[in-house]
Design an enzyme around this catalytic site. Structure first.
Site, PDB file in Angstrom:
ATOM      1  N   ASP A 198      -3.351   2.583   4.531  1.00 17.79           N
ATOM      2  CA  ASP A 198      -4.345   2.556   6.136  1.00 17.79           C
ATOM      3  C   ASP A 198      -4.996   3.564   6.770  1.00 17.79           C
ATOM      4  O   ASP A 198      -4.530   4.786   6.257  1.00 17.79           O
ATOM      5  CB  ASP A 198      -3.113   1.757   7.460  1.00 17.79           C
ATOM      6  CG  ASP A 198      -4.752   0.825   8.080  1.00 17.79           C
ATOM      7  OD1 ASP A 198      -5.205   1.089   7.762  1.00 17.79           O
ATOM      8  OD2 ASP A 198      -3.827   0.048   8.451  1.00 17.79           O
TER       9      ASP A 198
HETATM   10  C1  BGC Z   1      -7.095  -1.064   9.504  1.00 17.58           C
HETATM   11  C2  BGC Z   1      -7.203  -1.725   8.718  1.00 17.58           C
HETATM   12  C3  BGC Z   1      -8.698  -1.324   8.112  1.00 17.58           C
HETATM   13  C4  BGC Z   1      -8.918   0.249   8.075  1.00 17.58           C
HETATM   14  C5  BGC Z   1     -10.432   0.619   7.142  1.00 17.58           C
HETATM   15  C6  BGC Z   1      -7.942   0.317   9.613  1.00 17.58           C
HETATM   16  O1  BGC Z   1      -7.854   1.195  11.407  1.00 17.58           O
HETATM   17  O2  BGC Z   1      -5.976  -1.129   9.807  1.00 17.58           O
HETATM   18  O3  BGC Z   1      -7.287  -2.890   8.553  1.00 17.58           O
HETATM   19  O4  BGC Z   1      -9.042  -1.330   6.176  1.00 17.58           O
HETATM   20  O5  BGC Z   1      -8.674   0.809   8.808  1.00 17.58           O
HETATM   21  O6  BGC Z   1     -11.510   0.816   8.332  1.00 17.58           O
END
Ligand code: BGC
Length: 735
Positions: free
Chosen positions: A265
């Site tokens: 993530d």
């Molecule tokens: C989120 C993800 C997301 C990623 C990219 C993170 O903060 O938890 O679900 O895909 O950011 O934007």
């Protein structure tokens, strides 16, 4: 194993013409595994190390010398969001790179359809938009279990039941991959609260992990052949997920046989060697955008961390003997395998910018129409008959504005969005007068409506409108600044003034329909007893207003069923005492008793149970029987059938749910667990025989002693129900 997991033929029924394939004009390329091997042989150690982290905010690192492309990602899962930066940037209207795409209903609305074919069509539609924008990967689906009613991201996920969430994840993955687009099943493994999501440690026993928090990922990997999984921010049992050998290697890669790659993530890595060695294949984001992001005070405050898998750091650890080249080879092979298997290596996606097509809009509309849940309909107030109604008052902070989704990285910017007011006006036609009133300003949204004076004026305008109309429709709920990624919802209560609005409108007009437009459950005790009709439309995407109008007027018969129990109050919910934790420690002490597993076992009455949803028609269940048994024990297969009849006068769809109850009192087991379901469309008077097949997994529990799935000893009962608390038929089975 590899070719079985990745073979395009496993998607035979879903694969469209654009499934990654080599054009007939080219020589057949060597099998994927051979190509991975050949590429790896040609790569220098430096090149391999470069591939372990991103080159930008949403791009992996290309190796141009060998024509290995970057994987270009886009956020999801409820449509394609733009990709240049964090949600704060992309949600800003000043963002010059903004893209406008179809806003599909929230995950929780799609889960309420219990319609795997429709979720698969949604996956196809999203995959097509990803390609049309010249991207390659969508960051979804979200399959985390709804453990706590206040989790800020419950709207993104598929509810509280691991089996339902797993089947919907498989459908979404098949749809997306059928387009040659890479999904990312997230957030592995137990991201169930946003509170201090970078720092909190979730303590979860192994049985609970296996029975509740892992199965949706397992299904996406084993049945969906998912190409990518995203690890989560928080720690599980003391280790950040991005460096958990146990989760990434032992469970995901070894136990589940996952052959794709794990992506971190955004900003969730904290070390170099332990992360690479744990099986984290691709760190995101990377390059200058990552550095710029980590330099923000906000990033430090929230605990973001990254930049650990850059080539220089990885190479230094190889030199120090802390990472072997064989480990890097495995991580890189996984990324290469997906690049080749998805077709990306041979056919980069050309940007056509053709998005939000009529077909994609249709999927969004059907998804929301099927996802709306009718919770109450006293005196058959619904459906509305426009030939008998002269006026409708449409009231509420969520009536006049289309609230398409919750906040954060999933929030899509659509080209258009239909509010409930517009949808109702359009459907009601010229013969019905539609009047509207704000009723109460949305908490925190507009200072002009947030003062006591303004509230009094808005309320009196609303009750005045309601009193004059034949029907009042009050649309309440939250919005993307109250319900969002990055923080949890503060309370299950509706935002300021909304309970009072409902009560006052109901007093002014007894023919009041309340429509909930939120992702998380809300407390309803202050008005529900006197509410004649209640719908939950969740966040409905861009077609929400049209869909709710078609349900209100009976053009569509409600068929949505709750994928989550709605508690009466927060304190009733199973994890209430263990949320959000203390000193950054949250103990999942409720164990396997999540959702209806808790309410139905411990006899706590929810406001509305899991699986519940009314229709404008009625269904009768009969003749549940065990029709055949093949083998026994671990190799067993048991077939069941039952009859469902539409006993009313309208066509409708019923979601028949099959639960299994294990009567063995020596083992701690929930009262029952969902093991199969089927959506059946029936004309008035029509009946259908529905078939179900269960295998051994339907009767097993995960034993902490043997660390294995273990057959329970029964006696077992297979139950057919219209909700977890409306079991209509039972049959005994001895597996
Ligand atoms: C989120 C993800 C997301 C990623 C990219 C993170 O903060 O938890 O679900 O895909 O950011 O934007």
């Amino acid at each position: 194993m590899f070719s079985m997991l990745f073979s395009a033929s496993t998607h035979a029924q879903t694969a469209p013409a654009s499934t990654p394939n080599t054009p007939a004009s080219q020589a057949t390329p060597p099998p994927v595994e051979q190509r991975v091997h050949d590429l790896l042989k040609q790569m220098t150690l430096e090149e391999k190390a470069t591939m372990l982290s991103g080159s930008g905010w949403m791009e992996s690192a290309p190796i141009e010398r060998l024509s290995i492309p970057a994987i270009k990602m886009a956020d999801g899962p409820m449509g394609v969001r733009s990709w240049i930066g964090s949600s704060a940037l992309t949600s800003s209207s000043a963002n010059p790179m903004k893209v406008e795409t179809t806003s599909f209903p929230s995950g929780i609305a799609m889960a309420s359809t219990w319609d795997t074919a429709l979720v698969q069509r949604e996956g196809h539609a999203i995959g097509q938009e990803v390609k049309a924008l010249g991207r390659d990967m969508i960051l979804g689906p979200t399959v985390n279990i709804n453990r706590v009613p206040l989790w800020g991201r419950n709207f993104e996920g598929y509810g509280e039941d691991p089996y339902l969430a797993g089947q919907l994840a498989v459908a979404y993955v098949h749809g997306v991959q059928g387009e040659g687009v890479i999904p990312s099943v997230k957030h592995f493994d137990a991201n169930n609260e946003e509170f201090e999501r970078h720092r909190v440690n979730a303590t979860i026993d192994e049985r609970t992990l296996h029975e509740i928090y892992l199965p949706a990922f397992k299904a996406a990997v084993q049945q969906g052949d998912a190409w990518a999984v995203m690890s989560c921010y928080n720690k599980v049992n003391g280790t950040h997920c991005a460096e958990s050998d146990y989760l990434l290697t032992d469970i995901l890669k070894k136990e589940f046989g996952f052959k794709g790659f794990v992506v971190s993530d955004w900003g969730s890595t904290y070390s170099t060697a332990p992360t690479v060695n744990a099986g984290m294949d691709l760190e995101m984001p990377g390059g200058p955008p990552m550095k710029a992001f980590l330099a923000l005070p906000r990033a430090t405050e929230q605990g973001s961390s990254g930049g650990w898998l850059t080539a220089d750091k990885v190479l230094a650890e190889v030199k120090a003997g802390k990472i072997t080249e064989a480990t890097i080879d495995d991580n890189v092979s996984r990324i290469l395998r997906v690049i080749i298997e998805s077709g990306l290596m041979d056919h980069p996606h050309a940007r056509t910018a053709e998005v939000d097509t009529p077909e994609e809009q249709k999927v969004a509309r059907e998804g929301e129409t099927e996802g709306i849940v009718l919770l109450k309909n006293q005196g058959k107030l619904l459906p509305l008959d426009p030939s008998k109604i002269h006026s409708i008052a449409v009231i509420g902070p969520n009536a006049l504005v289309a609230r398409t989704g919750g906040g954060g990285s999933s929030l899509v910017r659509p080209k258009y969005a239909v509010s409930p007011l517009d949808g109702i006006k359009r459907r009601a036609g010229a013969g019905v007068q539609v009047i509207s009133a704000l009723g109460v300003g949305m908490e925190g949204e507009d200072p002009a409506h947030d003062t006591p004076e303004a509230r009094a004026t808005d309320l009196s305008a609303a009750t005045g409108a309601a009193a004059k109309a034949d029907i009042a429709i009050v649309v309440v709920g939250r919005y993307n600044k109250l319900e969002s990624e990055s923080f949890d919802v503060k309370t299950m209560d509706l935002p300021a003034g909304q309970d009072e609005l409902i009560a006052a409108v109901e007093k002014a007009n007894p023919h009041t329909v309340v429509v909930l437009n939120t992702g998380d459950p809300v407390t309803m005790t202050k008005w529900l007893d006197t509410t004649p009709a209640l719908l939950d439309m969740w966040y409905g995407g861009q077609e929400g207003g049209n869909a709710v109008a078609s349900i209100l007027f009976g053009d569509a018969n409600p068929s949505g069923k709750l994928p989550v129990s709605l508690p009466k109050k927060f304190e009733d919910s199973p994890a209430a005492k263990n949320y959000p934790g203390q000193n950054l420690e949250v103990n999942y002490a409720e164990g396997i008793y999540v959702g209806y597993r808790y309410y139905d076992t411990k006899n706590v009455e929810p406001q509305f149970p899991f699986g519940f949803g009314l229709s404008y028609t009625t269904f009768e269940y009969s003749d549940l029987k065990l029709t055949s048994t093949e083998n026994a024990g671990r190799n067993g297969r048991w077939s069941f059938s039952l009859k469902v009849r539409n006993t009313g006068s309208r066509a409708g769809a019923e979601v028949v749910q099959l639960y299994v109850h294990d009567g063995d009192t020596k083992i701690d087991r929930p009262a029952h667990e969902l093991k199969a379901f089927s959506r059946v469309d029936l004309k008035p008077g029509e009946s259908q025989t529905v078939q179900f097949e269960l295998d051994n997994s339907a009767f097993e529990y995960w034993s902490p002693q043997t660390k294995e799935w273990t057959m329970g000893s029964g006696p077992f009962e297979v139950q057919a129900g219209a909700s977890s608390r409306d079991i209509r038929l039972k049959v005994e089975v001895a597996p």
